[in-house]
Design an enzyme around this catalytic site. Structure first.
Site, PDB file in Angstrom:
ATOM      1  CE1 TYR A  56      -4.184  -1.475  -0.417  1.00 11.69           C
ATOM      2  CE2 TYR A  56      -3.443  -3.109   1.206  1.00 11.69           C
ATOM      3  CZ  TYR A  56      -4.117  -2.611   0.093  1.00 11.69           C
ATOM      4  OH  TYR A  56      -5.021  -3.719  -0.265  1.00 11.69           O
ATOM      5  NE  ARG A  59      -0.868  -0.259  -6.302  1.00 19.74           N
ATOM      6  CZ  ARG A  59       0.348  -1.374  -6.350  1.00 19.74           C
ATOM      7  NH1 ARG A  59       0.749  -2.057  -5.461  1.00 19.74           N
ATOM      8  NH2 ARG A  59       1.213  -1.169  -7.274  1.00 19.74           N
ATOM      9  CG  ASN A  90     -11.606   3.077  -7.974  1.00 18.53           C
ATOM     10  OD1 ASN A  90     -11.618   1.853  -8.150  1.00 18.53           O
ATOM     11  ND2 ASN A  90     -11.982   3.951  -9.006  1.00 18.53           N
ATOM     12  CB  VAL A  91      -8.196   2.661  -2.174  1.00 16.82           C
ATOM     13  CG1 VAL A  91      -9.112   1.614  -1.522  1.00 16.82           C
ATOM     14  CG2 VAL A  91      -7.092   2.064  -3.091  1.00 16.82           C
ATOM     15  CG  ASP A  92      -8.304   6.419  -7.283  1.00 12.69           C
ATOM     16  OD1 ASP A  92      -9.258   7.239  -7.017  1.00 12.69           O
ATOM     17  OD2 ASP A  92      -8.383   5.520  -8.382  1.00 12.69           O
ATOM     18  CG  HIS A 107     -13.403  -1.844  -1.360  1.00  9.68           C
ATOM     19  ND1 HIS A 107     -13.363  -2.445  -2.880  1.00  9.68           N
ATOM     20  CD2 HIS A 107     -14.551  -2.329  -0.978  1.00  9.68           C
ATOM     21  CE1 HIS A 107     -14.434  -3.216  -3.089  1.00  9.68           C
ATOM     22  NE2 HIS A 107     -15.124  -3.082  -2.070  1.00  9.68           N
ATOM     23  N   GLY A 173     -16.332   1.048 -15.169  1.00 12.21           N
ATOM     24  CA  GLY A 173     -15.008   0.486 -14.983  1.00 12.21           C
ATOM     25  C   GLY A 173     -14.943  -0.473 -13.813  1.00 12.21           C
ATOM     26  CB  THR A 174     -16.630  -2.096 -11.488  1.00 15.88           C
ATOM     27  OG1 THR A 174     -16.649  -3.327 -10.463  1.00 15.88           O
ATOM     28  CG2 THR A 174     -17.914  -1.674 -11.667  1.00 15.88           C
ATOM     29  CB  SER A 175     -14.674  -6.925 -13.235  1.00 18.60           C
ATOM     30  OG  SER A 175     -14.266  -7.080 -12.013  1.00 18.60           O
TER      31      SER A 175
HETATM   32  P1  OAD Z   1     -11.225  -5.006 -11.877  1.00 21.02           P
HETATM   33  O1  OAD Z   1      -9.840  -4.796 -12.201  1.00 21.02           O
HETATM   34  O2  OAD Z   1     -11.861  -6.202 -11.364  1.00 21.02           O
HETATM   35  O3  OAD Z   1     -12.116  -4.687 -13.115  1.00 21.02           O
HETATM   36  C1  OAD Z   1     -11.973  -3.299 -13.895  1.00 21.02           C
HETATM   37  C2  OAD Z   1     -12.665  -3.238 -14.988  1.00 21.02           C
HETATM   38  O4  OAD Z   1     -12.393  -2.054 -15.621  1.00 21.02           O
HETATM   39  C3  OAD Z   1     -12.725  -4.239 -15.975  1.00 21.02           C
HETATM   40  O5  OAD Z   1     -14.197  -4.654 -16.406  1.00 21.02           O
HETATM   41  C4  OAD Z   1     -12.171  -3.795 -17.226  1.00 21.02           C
HETATM   42  O6  OAD Z   1     -12.782  -4.209 -18.238  1.00 21.02           O
HETATM   43  C5  OAD Z   1     -12.424  -2.185 -16.918  1.00 21.02           C
HETATM   44  N1  OAD Z   1     -11.499  -1.272 -17.540  1.00 21.02           N
HETATM   45  C6  OAD Z   1     -10.295  -1.575 -18.127  1.00 21.02           C
HETATM   46  N2  OAD Z   1      -9.868  -0.466 -18.695  1.00 21.02           N
HETATM   47  C7  OAD Z   1     -10.778   0.361 -18.591  1.00 21.02           C
HETATM   48  C8  OAD Z   1     -10.977   1.851 -19.049  1.00 21.02           C
HETATM   49  N3  OAD Z   1      -9.854   2.439 -19.663  1.00 21.02           N
HETATM   50  N4  OAD Z   1     -12.103   2.454 -18.953  1.00 21.02           N
HETATM   51  C9  OAD Z   1     -13.154   1.754 -18.355  1.00 21.02           C
HETATM   52  N5  OAD Z   1     -12.949   0.591 -17.930  1.00 21.02           N
HETATM   53  C10 OAD Z   1     -11.938   0.097 -18.095  1.00 21.02           C
HETATM   54  O7  OAD Z   1     -11.494  -3.891 -10.935  1.00 21.02           O
HETATM   55  P2  OAD Z   1     -12.789  -3.375  -9.782  1.00 21.02           P
HETATM   56  O8  OAD Z   1     -14.198  -4.122 -10.163  1.00 21.02           O
HETATM   57  O9  OAD Z   1     -12.447  -2.121  -9.566  1.00 21.02           O
HETATM   58  O10 OAD Z   1     -10.517  -4.497  -3.677  1.00 21.02           O
HETATM   59  O11 OAD Z   1     -12.325  -4.484  -8.391  1.00 21.02           O
HETATM   60  C11 OAD Z   1     -13.136  -4.228  -7.308  1.00 21.02           C
HETATM   61  C12 OAD Z   1     -12.339  -4.611  -6.173  1.00 21.02           C
HETATM   62  O12 OAD Z   1     -11.566  -5.752  -6.398  1.00 21.02           O
HETATM   63  C13 OAD Z   1     -11.412  -3.475  -5.877  1.00 21.02           C
HETATM   64  O13 OAD Z   1     -11.916  -2.682  -5.130  1.00 21.02           O
HETATM   65  C14 OAD Z   1     -10.169  -4.402  -5.098  1.00 21.02           C
HETATM   66  C15 OAD Z   1     -10.259  -5.510  -5.909  1.00 21.02           C
HETATM   67  O14 OAD Z   1      -9.741  -6.591  -5.386  1.00 21.02           O
HETATM   68  C16 OAD Z   1      -9.915  -4.433  -2.741  1.00 21.02           C
HETATM   69  O15 OAD Z   1      -8.808  -4.938  -2.872  1.00 21.02           O
HETATM   70  C17 OAD Z   1     -10.731  -4.917  -1.301  1.00 21.02           C
END
Ligand code: OAD
Length: 231
Positions: A56, A59, A90-92, A107, A173-175
């Protein structure tokens, strides 16, 4: 006074990708370089807190070297015409730096540290490292103010209450892999239109959903146009 429609934006690592912050699950993502359970779980912290602290600290240092991108900025600018709440995994702090004023961090936040004994004893550390042996005012080791796997998500109820009220829901931008955050989508009203921005396919089969299959910066331009016709 004119009343604004309520927009709730659920954001994840993808909105910060174009600022230069690595996502987690994409190819080349952080969880390919690190075992998530080593660096982002409460068990990982118990086993090797110095490794977690270093992860961290890195980061946090990187966060000080990047800037918000136009996707963060457009989201902030929408506040001129809508009542916008950002619910971010996001933690940013890029939403804050782009000018968004209502942000719920599910988070935690990189620029803060907290006591290992008292989750409410939180201090600002900016972009600097938290040293091993550095104590909170209650005498306990300072740890990153991050919600790890295996820990409760204290802000989830607040976030759910906001999503319930949304007139428009954005997913950017979240999976949608991580719960309980991913489950928030289910709190939206059946009639609430949903816009999802992601360059890749996201396994979400929702009602009323418009998928904008673009990177966040391009997708947010398109979304802004669509929303302006729907003020
Ligand atoms: P992920 O890495 O799981 O997903 C990122 C998403 O962003 C994916 O669906 C990508 O396709 C998409 N992506 C990539 N580049 C992009 C761009 N330029 N514009 C838009 N989308 C884009 O990240 P999160 O879903 O945020 O938690 O992950 C959730 C949590 O898992 C995080 O908060 C973290 C992690 O483990 C902890 O660490 C507690």
């Amino acid at each position: 006074m004119k009343s604004f429609k309520k927009i709730v934006a659920l954001t994840g690592a993808g909105i910060s990708a174009e600022s230069g912050i690595t996502t987690f699950r994409d190819s080349g993502g952080l969880w390919e370089q690190y075992d998530v359970m080593d660096v982002a779980s409460i068990d990982g912290w118990r086993k090797n807190p110095q490794l977690v602290q270093r992860f961290y600290n890195d980061r946090r240092k990187q966060l000080g070297e990047v800037e918000p991108n136009s996707a963060h900025r457009i989201l902030a600018e929408l506040e001129k015409d809508f009542d916008v709440t950002v619910v971010t995994q996001n933690v940013d702090n890029l939403h804050e730096r782009a000018g968004s004023t209502k942000i719920i961090h599910l988070h935690g936040e990189l620029t803060k540290a907290r006591s290992t004994l008292d989750p409410n004893l939180i201090i600002d550390v900016g972009y600097r490292a938290i040293e091993w042996g550095e104590k909170a005012s209650d005498g306990s080791q300072l740890r990153p103010h991050i919600v790890w796997f295996g820990e409760a998500v204290p802000m989830i109820e607040t976030a759910a209450n906001v999503v319930v009220e949304a007139d428009i829901l954005l997913i950017i931008g979240t999976s949608l892999n991580v719960y309980p955050a991913a489950g928030l989508v289910g709190y939206a009203n059946r009639k609430t239109p949903i816009y999802l921005i992601d360059p890749n396919e996201v396994a979400y089969m929702g009602r009323n959903i418009t998928v904008i299959r673009e990177k966040a910066t391009v997708g947010m331009e398109k979304l802004r146009e669509a929303l302006m016709n729907d003020k």
